[in-house]
Design an enzyme around this catalytic site. Structure first.
Site, short mmCIF file in Angstrom:
data_model
loop_
_atom_site.label_atom_id
_atom_site.label_comp_id
_atom_site.label_asym_id
_atom_site.label_seq_id
_atom_site.Cartn_x
_atom_site.Cartn_y
_atom_site.Cartn_z
N HIS A 37 63.21 22.72 -4.38
CA HIS A 37 64.13 21.61 -4.67
C HIS A 37 65.58 22.07 -4.53
O HIS A 37 66.43 21.35 -4.00
CB HIS A 37 63.92 21.09 -6.10
CG HIS A 37 62.55 20.54 -6.36
ND1 HIS A 37 61.60 21.25 -7.05
CD2 HIS A 37 61.99 19.36 -6.03
CE1 HIS A 37 60.50 20.54 -7.13
NE2 HIS A 37 60.69 19.38 -6.52
N GLN A 61 51.69 7.42 -8.30
CA GLN A 61 51.23 8.26 -7.19
C GLN A 61 50.20 9.29 -7.62
O GLN A 61 49.79 10.13 -6.83
CB GLN A 61 52.41 8.90 -6.47
CG GLN A 61 53.15 9.98 -7.23
CD GLN A 61 54.39 10.42 -6.47
OE1 GLN A 61 55.41 9.74 -6.47
NE2 GLN A 61 54.33 11.58 -5.83
N SER A 189 55.27 22.87 -7.60
CA SER A 189 55.29 22.79 -9.06
C SER A 189 53.92 23.12 -9.63
O SER A 189 53.80 23.47 -10.81
CB SER A 189 55.70 21.39 -9.50
OG SER A 189 56.92 21.06 -8.88
O1 PAF Z 1 57.73 14.67 -3.30
C1 PAF Z 1 57.84 14.25 -4.47
O2 PAF Z 1 58.18 14.99 -5.39
C2 PAF Z 1 57.50 12.81 -4.77
O3 PAF Z 1 56.43 12.35 -4.00
C3 PAF Z 1 58.71 11.87 -4.64
C4 PAF Z 1 59.21 11.82 -3.20
C5 PAF Z 1 59.81 12.33 -5.56
C6 PAF Z 1 58.31 10.44 -5.03
O4 PAF Z 1 57.91 10.37 -6.36
#
Ligand code: PAF
Length: 285
Positions: A37, A61, A189
């Site tokens: 990140h 998700q 993560s």
């Molecule tokens: O890649 C991620 O961490 C997630 O899929 C995102 C793009 C933040 C959407 O929740």
């Protein structure tokens, strides 16, 4: 670093930046931030963007409730890392504002067909609809921006690009290279859940990708070689394939040029994915 929790202030903040002549650089995250990140924040900084990062663990998700519960949420460390990498504004929206009717089924869904149906899409039903729906919402609130996504989630990146094209979002999508630990493991993560033995076994993913990445050959040869390496290592493979990097169709033997090798495997109960570039070359029979 500015902290924002509500949608109205987030929208107004981005509008103000643009009114001041700034370009907003959006980095969407679910927290548990690591060097992968940080590389996205740095990429936005290097381009001179005003960096807005979002931190929202999007329940839509997750197709596995346990995975959602166990998802790490180190809030203080996340804020410190974002701030140390020059994030100008960190948005931590509430579930109530992001998905007002959750967990009821009532919700608008943005779904990208084709690209999203295989691989991660097939093995995690509903996952990509959750991703594209939340990313569409983040783009809508943030407004015109450059948005940075890691190539680690290569299929997600391809889907976001397709969604931006199809829905005419005023967003310039920037893909950033995978960040790896010194031993080759792609940062994720989820890696914190690997024990020492699991971590050692997980290195087969990146070494298998390096192997096929160094060997121009046709799609069948590369695919077989990739799968054989993973089978030899007795990994619980979810999928391993060589695909067109834009359409995600399996590559054919008459194709030449750049393609993408993809792997997903469960290593000691942790689901890992990785991918890398391969070069397709015709082979004489
Ligand atoms: O890649 C991620 O961490 C997630 O899929 C995102 C793009 C933040 C959407 O929740």
């Amino acid at each position: 670093m500015q902290l924002i929790h509500d949608v109205a202030r987030w929208r107004a903040y981005c509008e103000d930046q643009r009114a001041n002549g700034e370009r907003v650089g959006l980095v969407a995250t679910m927290g548990a931030l690591h060097a992968g990140h940080a590389a996205l924040f740095d990429a936005a900084k290097v381009r001179g963007d005003h960096v807005v990062a979002t931190l929202f663990v999007n329940p839509r998700q997750f197709n596995d409730a346990n995975d959602l519960t166990r998802y790490p949420r180190p809030r203080d460390e996340d804020r410190a890392l974002a701030s140390a990498h020059g994030v100008d504004c960190l948005v931590e929206p509430s579930l109530e504002e992001m998905w007002p009717d959750y967990p009821n089924a009532t919700a608008t869904t943005v779904s990208v067909r084709g690209i999203g149906e295989n691989y991660e899409g097939a093995s995690r039903p509903g996952h990509f609809d959750g991703v594209t729906s939340v990313v569409a919402k983040l783009f809508t609130i943030t407004g015109p921006c450059r948005a940075y996504f890691g190539e680690k989630d290569f299929q997600q990146l391809a889907m976001v690009r397709q969604m931006v094209r199809d829905l005419s979002f005023d967003v310039d999508v920037v893909g950033c290279p995978i960040v790896r630990d010194d031993d080759g493991l792609a940062l994720s993560s989820r890696n914190v859940r690997l024990g020492p033995v699991g971590r050692q076994r997980a290195l087969v993913l990146s070494s298998a990708l390096r192997d096929v990445g160094s060997l121009p050959a046709n799609a069948s040869t590369l695919r077989s070689r990739l799968r054989a390496t993973l089978v030899d290592a007795q990994l619980d493979v979810v999928y391993a394939d060589v695909v067109n990097p834009v359409t995600f169709e399996p590559s054919r033997d008459d194709e030449i040029g750049e393609a993408r090798a993809l792997i997903a495997a469960n290593v000691d109960g942790v689901r890992l994915i990785d991918n890398g570039t391969v070069t397709l070359e015709r082979e004489e029979r």
